[in-house]
Design a protein around this motif. Structure first.
Motif, PDB file in Angstrom:
ATOM      1  N   LEU A  42       0.895  -1.244   0.059  1.00 21.42           N
ATOM      2  CA  LEU A  42       0.163   0.068   0.118  1.00 21.42           C
ATOM      3  C   LEU A  42       1.031   1.062   0.137  1.00 21.42           C
ATOM      4  O   LEU A  42       1.862   1.217   0.595  1.00 21.42           O
ATOM      5  CB  LEU A  42      -1.004   0.012   1.246  1.00 21.42           C
ATOM      6  CG  LEU A  42      -2.181  -0.732   1.372  1.00 21.42           C
ATOM      7  CD1 LEU A  42      -2.712  -0.908   2.816  1.00 21.42           C
ATOM      8  CD2 LEU A  42      -3.039  -0.266   0.366  1.00 21.42           C
ATOM      9  N   ARG A  43       0.355   2.421  -0.637  1.00 23.52           N
ATOM     10  CA  ARG A  43       0.883   3.710  -0.583  1.00 23.52           C
ATOM     11  C   ARG A  43       0.499   4.279   0.704  1.00 23.52           C
ATOM     12  O   ARG A  43      -0.464   3.798   1.294  1.00 23.52           O
ATOM     13  CB  ARG A  43       0.462   4.521  -1.724  1.00 23.52           C
ATOM     14  CG  ARG A  43       1.085   4.067  -2.975  1.00 23.52           C
ATOM     15  CD  ARG A  43       0.639   4.973  -4.183  1.00 23.52           C
ATOM     16  NE  ARG A  43      -0.788   4.983  -3.989  1.00 23.52           N
ATOM     17  CZ  ARG A  43      -1.537   4.552  -5.321  1.00 23.52           C
ATOM     18  NH1 ARG A  43      -0.995   4.311  -6.322  1.00 23.52           N
ATOM     19  NH2 ARG A  43      -2.924   4.648  -5.265  1.00 23.52           N
ATOM     20  N   TYR A  93      -0.914   6.958   1.925  1.00 24.09           N
ATOM     21  CA  TYR A  93      -2.411   7.627   1.761  1.00 24.09           C
ATOM     22  C   TYR A  93      -3.388   6.552   1.785  1.00 24.09           C
ATOM     23  O   TYR A  93      -4.451   6.408   2.503  1.00 24.09           O
ATOM     24  CB  TYR A  93      -2.601   8.835   1.096  1.00 24.09           C
ATOM     25  CG  TYR A  93      -3.878   9.544   1.533  1.00 24.09           C
ATOM     26  CD1 TYR A  93      -3.689  10.206   2.635  1.00 24.09           C
ATOM     27  CD2 TYR A  93      -5.078   9.339   0.750  1.00 24.09           C
ATOM     28  CE1 TYR A  93      -4.826  10.862   2.933  1.00 24.09           C
ATOM     29  CE2 TYR A  93      -6.103  10.185   1.217  1.00 24.09           C
ATOM     30  CZ  TYR A  93      -6.083  11.045   2.249  1.00 24.09           C
ATOM     31  OH  TYR A  93      -7.161  11.578   2.735  1.00 24.09           O
ATOM     32  N   ASP A  94      -3.157   5.584   0.762  1.00 25.00           N
ATOM     33  CA  ASP A  94      -4.145   4.470   0.941  1.00 25.00           C
ATOM     34  C   ASP A  94      -4.230   3.548   2.047  1.00 25.00           C
ATOM     35  O   ASP A  94      -5.124   3.061   2.263  1.00 25.00           O
ATOM     36  CB  ASP A  94      -3.673   3.488  -0.385  1.00 25.00           C
ATOM     37  CG  ASP A  94      -3.815   4.172  -1.780  1.00 25.00           C
ATOM     38  OD1 ASP A  94      -4.691   5.223  -1.726  1.00 25.00           O
ATOM     39  OD2 ASP A  94      -3.281   3.831  -2.763  1.00 25.00           O
ATOM     40  N   GLN A 141      -6.479   5.356   4.139  1.00 28.80           N
ATOM     41  CA  GLN A 141      -7.937   5.279   3.958  1.00 28.80           C
ATOM     42  C   GLN A 141      -8.259   3.824   4.364  1.00 28.80           C
ATOM     43  O   GLN A 141      -9.436   3.834   4.843  1.00 28.80           O
ATOM     44  CB  GLN A 141      -8.104   5.131   2.265  1.00 28.80           C
ATOM     45  CG  GLN A 141      -7.536   6.455   1.678  1.00 28.80           C
ATOM     46  CD  GLN A 141      -8.858   7.400   2.377  1.00 28.80           C
ATOM     47  OE1 GLN A 141     -10.023   7.438   2.320  1.00 28.80           O
ATOM     48  NE2 GLN A 141      -8.216   8.804   2.239  1.00 28.80           N
ATOM     49  N   LEU A 142      -7.585   2.700   4.188  1.00 28.60           N
ATOM     50  CA  LEU A 142      -8.032   1.384   4.661  1.00 28.60           C
ATOM     51  C   LEU A 142      -7.999   1.256   6.295  1.00 28.60           C
ATOM     52  O   LEU A 142      -9.103   0.737   6.764  1.00 28.60           O
ATOM     53  CB  LEU A 142      -7.027   0.326   4.057  1.00 28.60           C
ATOM     54  CG  LEU A 142      -7.225  -1.099   4.216  1.00 28.60           C
ATOM     55  CD1 LEU A 142      -8.820  -1.371   4.085  1.00 28.60           C
ATOM     56  CD2 LEU A 142      -6.215  -1.926   3.756  1.00 28.60           C
ATOM     57  N   CYS A 190     -14.693   3.049  -3.386  1.00 25.91           N
ATOM     58  CA  CYS A 190     -13.414   3.358  -3.719  1.00 25.91           C
ATOM     59  C   CYS A 190     -13.165   3.131  -5.134  1.00 25.91           C
ATOM     60  O   CYS A 190     -13.372   1.934  -5.624  1.00 25.91           O
ATOM     61  CB  CYS A 190     -12.294   2.227  -2.951  1.00 25.91           C
ATOM     62  SG  CYS A 190     -10.940   2.216  -3.120  1.00 25.91           S
ATOM     63  N   ASP A 242      -9.973   3.151  -6.584  1.00 26.59           N
ATOM     64  CA  ASP A 242      -8.701   2.583  -6.790  1.00 26.59           C
ATOM     65  C   ASP A 242      -8.810   0.975  -6.660  1.00 26.59           C
ATOM     66  O   ASP A 242      -9.045   0.484  -5.406  1.00 26.59           O
ATOM     67  CB  ASP A 242      -7.929   3.152  -5.706  1.00 26.59           C
ATOM     68  CG  ASP A 242      -6.430   2.686  -5.911  1.00 26.59           C
ATOM     69  OD1 ASP A 242      -6.124   1.361  -5.971  1.00 26.59           O
ATOM     70  OD2 ASP A 242      -5.457   3.282  -5.680  1.00 26.59           O
ATOM     71  N   LEU A 277      -6.331  -0.610  -4.157  1.00 30.82           N
ATOM     72  CA  LEU A 277      -7.069  -0.713  -2.674  1.00 30.82           C
ATOM     73  C   LEU A 277      -8.406  -1.159  -2.163  1.00 30.82           C
ATOM     74  O   LEU A 277      -8.594  -1.850  -1.452  1.00 30.82           O
ATOM     75  CB  LEU A 277      -7.213   0.982  -2.426  1.00 30.82           C
ATOM     76  CG  LEU A 277      -7.700   1.422  -1.069  1.00 30.82           C
ATOM     77  CD1 LEU A 277      -6.704   0.870  -0.100  1.00 30.82           C
ATOM     78  CD2 LEU A 277      -7.735   2.568  -1.001  1.00 30.82           C
TER      79      LEU A 277
END
Length: 115
Positions: free
Chosen positions: A67-68, A70-71, A74-75, A93, A95, A98
């Motif tokens: 994961l990046r 910011y992702d 979010q998760l 979502c 993406d 994600l």
């Protein structure tokens, strides 16, 4: 109001020449209208703040999953909501990566535009 710019007018946003002030004023008015709309819309939502607990969860997710940063936030946030606020939460979502990781975590995911 919707504004349509040809390239000779739009370039005035970036190059100082006759008409630049007018173009910037038109863009600012459009921008301000959008900001007001977003502010009105946000009044209808419950915002989830990035707390130290969510940040710590996100760091753990980023260490375990591809994961990046910011992702991961979010998760981590949707998992926090599911655990602490409402068990039945739908994660909207766009993406795909994600979205799949969220599904793998047992989250109900909706991808806008997907069949």
């Amino acid at each position: 109001m919707t504004a349509f710019f040809d390239t000779s007018a739009f370039v005035k946003r970036y190059v100082r020449e006759i008409g630049s002030d007018h173009v910037k004023a038109v863009l600012a008015a459009t921008r301000d209208r959008l900001i007001r709309r977003v502010r009105r819309d946000l009044e209808e939502f419950d915002l989830i703040e990035l707390t130290p607990e969510i940040a710590a969860d996100a760091c753990g997710l980023a260490r375990r999953l591809p994961l990046r940063a910011y992702d991961a936030v979010q998760l981590g946030s949707v998992l926090w909501v599911r655990t602490r606020l409402v068990e039945s939460v739908r994660f909207v979502c766009a993406d795909l990566h994600l979205a799949q990781l969220a599904r793998d975590a047992g989250v109900d995911v909706v991808v806008p535009g997907a069949a």
